[in-house]
Design a protein around this motif. Structure first.
Motif, short mmCIF file in Angstrom:
data_model
loop_
_atom_site.label_atom_id
_atom_site.label_comp_id
_atom_site.label_asym_id
_atom_site.label_seq_id
_atom_site.Cartn_x
_atom_site.Cartn_y
_atom_site.Cartn_z
N ILE A 45 -15.45 -22.87 -36.43
CA ILE A 45 -14.38 -23.49 -35.66
C ILE A 45 -13.72 -22.40 -34.84
O ILE A 45 -13.31 -21.37 -35.37
N VAL A 46 -13.61 -22.64 -33.55
CA VAL A 46 -13.08 -21.63 -32.63
C VAL A 46 -11.99 -22.24 -31.77
O VAL A 46 -12.12 -23.37 -31.30
N SER A 47 -10.91 -21.50 -31.59
CA SER A 47 -9.88 -21.85 -30.63
C SER A 47 -9.72 -20.68 -29.68
O SER A 47 -9.75 -19.53 -30.10
N LYS A 48 -9.58 -21.00 -28.40
CA LYS A 48 -9.41 -19.96 -27.39
C LYS A 48 -8.23 -20.30 -26.51
O LYS A 48 -7.90 -21.47 -26.31
N GLY A 49 -7.60 -19.27 -25.98
CA GLY A 49 -6.46 -19.50 -25.11
C GLY A 49 -5.81 -18.19 -24.71
O GLY A 49 -6.47 -17.16 -24.59
N CYS A 50 -4.48 -18.24 -24.54
CA CYS A 50 -3.69 -17.09 -24.10
C CYS A 50 -2.75 -16.67 -25.23
O CYS A 50 -2.35 -17.50 -26.04
N CYS B 126 -6.15 -12.70 -23.51
CA CYS B 126 -6.93 -13.87 -23.89
C CYS B 126 -7.23 -13.75 -25.38
O CYS B 126 -7.51 -12.65 -25.87
N ILE B 127 -7.18 -14.86 -26.10
CA ILE B 127 -7.36 -14.84 -27.55
C ILE B 127 -8.51 -15.74 -27.97
O ILE B 127 -8.81 -16.74 -27.32
N LYS B 128 -9.15 -15.34 -29.06
CA LYS B 128 -10.20 -16.15 -29.68
C LYS B 128 -9.98 -16.07 -31.19
O LYS B 128 -9.97 -14.99 -31.76
N ALA B 129 -9.74 -17.22 -31.82
CA ALA B 129 -9.54 -17.28 -33.28
C ALA B 129 -10.69 -18.07 -33.88
O ALA B 129 -11.03 -19.15 -33.39
N THR B 130 -11.31 -17.54 -34.92
CA THR B 130 -12.46 -18.21 -35.54
C THR B 130 -12.24 -18.41 -37.04
O THR B 130 -11.52 -17.65 -37.67
N ALA B 131 -12.86 -19.45 -37.55
CA ALA B 131 -12.83 -19.74 -38.99
C ALA B 131 -14.07 -20.54 -39.33
O ALA B 131 -14.70 -21.16 -38.47
N ILE B 132 -14.44 -20.52 -40.60
CA ILE B 132 -15.52 -21.36 -41.10
C ILE B 132 -14.89 -22.46 -41.94
O ILE B 132 -14.15 -22.17 -42.88
N GLY C 198 -8.92 -8.68 -19.65
CA GLY C 198 -9.30 -9.18 -18.33
C GLY C 198 -9.25 -10.70 -18.22
O GLY C 198 -9.31 -11.42 -19.22
N ASN C 199 -9.14 -11.19 -17.01
CA ASN C 199 -9.19 -12.63 -16.78
C ASN C 199 -10.52 -13.19 -17.30
O ASN C 199 -11.58 -12.61 -17.07
N LEU C 200 -10.44 -14.30 -18.02
CA LEU C 200 -11.60 -15.02 -18.55
C LEU C 200 -12.48 -14.16 -19.46
O LEU C 200 -13.67 -14.40 -19.61
N CYS C 201 -11.88 -13.15 -20.08
CA CYS C 201 -12.66 -12.22 -20.90
C CYS C 201 -13.02 -12.79 -22.27
O CYS C 201 -13.82 -12.19 -22.99
N ASN C 202 -12.48 -13.94 -22.65
CA ASN C 202 -12.75 -14.49 -23.98
C ASN C 202 -13.93 -15.45 -24.00
O ASN C 202 -14.09 -16.24 -24.93
N GLY C 203 -14.80 -15.39 -22.99
CA GLY C 203 -16.08 -16.10 -23.00
C GLY C 203 -15.98 -17.60 -22.89
O GLY C 203 -14.98 -18.21 -23.22
N ALA C 204 -17.09 -18.22 -22.45
CA ALA C 204 -17.12 -19.67 -22.24
C ALA C 204 -18.17 -20.35 -23.09
O ALA C 204 -18.51 -21.50 -22.85
#
Length: 200
Positions: free
Chosen positions: A144-149, A132-138, A173-179
Motif C-alpha cells: 500500500i503506497v500513498s504519495k503526495g507533498c 515529495c513524499i512516498k509512504a509504504t506499508a504491507i 525535485g518536482n515529480l521526484c516521487n515517481g509515477a
C-alpha cells in the motif's frame, strides 16, 4: 549541604509523579468546541492537534483531533484527497489552539499522488510543503503506497512514530516521487496514524 539534598529530593518527588495533560477532542464538523482535559498515559510525551481537510468530488469535509501522543511532528502533508496539518507541543494543555488550516496557497512545487489505480496524478504542493513524499506499508499481503507533498519537518522524522508504516521517503525535485502504478490507500495511512496516537 543538607539543604541542597533536601531541595533535590523535594524536586524529584514533585516532578517524578507528574503526568502530562492535554486537551482531547475528535470532531468531524471542523470545530473542537467540546474539548476536555485528559491526563496522558505513561509513554505520552506530547500534546497533538491535527486538522484534516478531505475532498471527495464537490464535497469538502474538515475534521479536528486533539490528544496525547508518544511522539509528534509539526508539519504539513497533502495527498490526492486530503490535506493534513499537525501541531505538537510538550507542556500541560499546550494544544488549546487548533492545528492551522492545511489549505494553503500553492508554492509551485509539484509531486505525484495516487488515485486508487495509479500514482501518475500530478498535484500542486502548498505552503511549506517543499518535498515529495512516498509512504509504504504491507497490509494483508498487499503493498500500500500513498504519495503526495510534505514539509521538511515530516521528512526529517522517521517512520518510527507511525509503526504501521514501513517506510517514508522524501525527495526534493518536482515529480521526484515517481509515477509507478501501485495499490494505494490514503485512508490506511491516516487510520494507522490515528490508531497509533489514540491507542498508545
Amino acid at each position: 549541604m543538607d539543604l541542597h539534598v533536601t531541595v533535590f529530593l523535594l524536586f524529584v518527588l514533585f516532578t517524578a509523579g507528574h503526568s502530562l495533560s492535554c486537551y482531547e477532542c475528535t470532531s468531524a464538523t471542523g470545530s473542537c468546541a467540546d474539548q476536555t482535559v485528559k491526563t496522558c498515559p505513561t509513554g505520552s510525551f506530547k500534546c497533538m492537534s491535527m486538522t484534516t481537510v478531505a475532498q471527495a468530488g464537490e464535497i469538502t469535509a474538515k475534521s479536528k483531533v486533539k490528544t496525547c501522543a508518544p511522539d509528534c511532528i509539526n508539519g504539513y502533508m497533502s495527498f490526492s484527497t486530503a490535506k493534513i496539518s499537525l501541531a505538537c507541543c510538550n507542556t500541560d494543555q499546550c494544544n488549546v489552539q487548533d492545528a492551522p488550516d492545511p489549505s494553503l496557497v500553492p508554492n509551485g512545487k509539484t509531486c505525484h499522488s495516487c488515485d486508487g489505480q495509479s500514482c501518475s496524478t500530478i498535484m500542486s504542493c502548498s505552503g511549506s510543503e517543499t518535498r515529495c513524499i512516498k509512504a509504504t506499508a504491507i497490509y494483508e499481503g498487499k503493498s500500500i503506497v500513498s504519495k503526495g507533498c510534505a514539509s521538511q519537518s515530516i521528512c526529517d522524522a522517521t517512520a518510527a512514530w507511525i509503526p504501521a508504516v514501513g517506510s517514508i521517503t522524501c525527495c526534493e525535485g518536482n515529480l521526484c516521487n515517481g509515477a509507478k502504478s501501485v495499490t494505494q490507500s490514503f485512508l490506511f495511512l491516516c487510520c494507522s496514524l490515528l490508531s497509533f496516537i489514540l491507542l498508545h
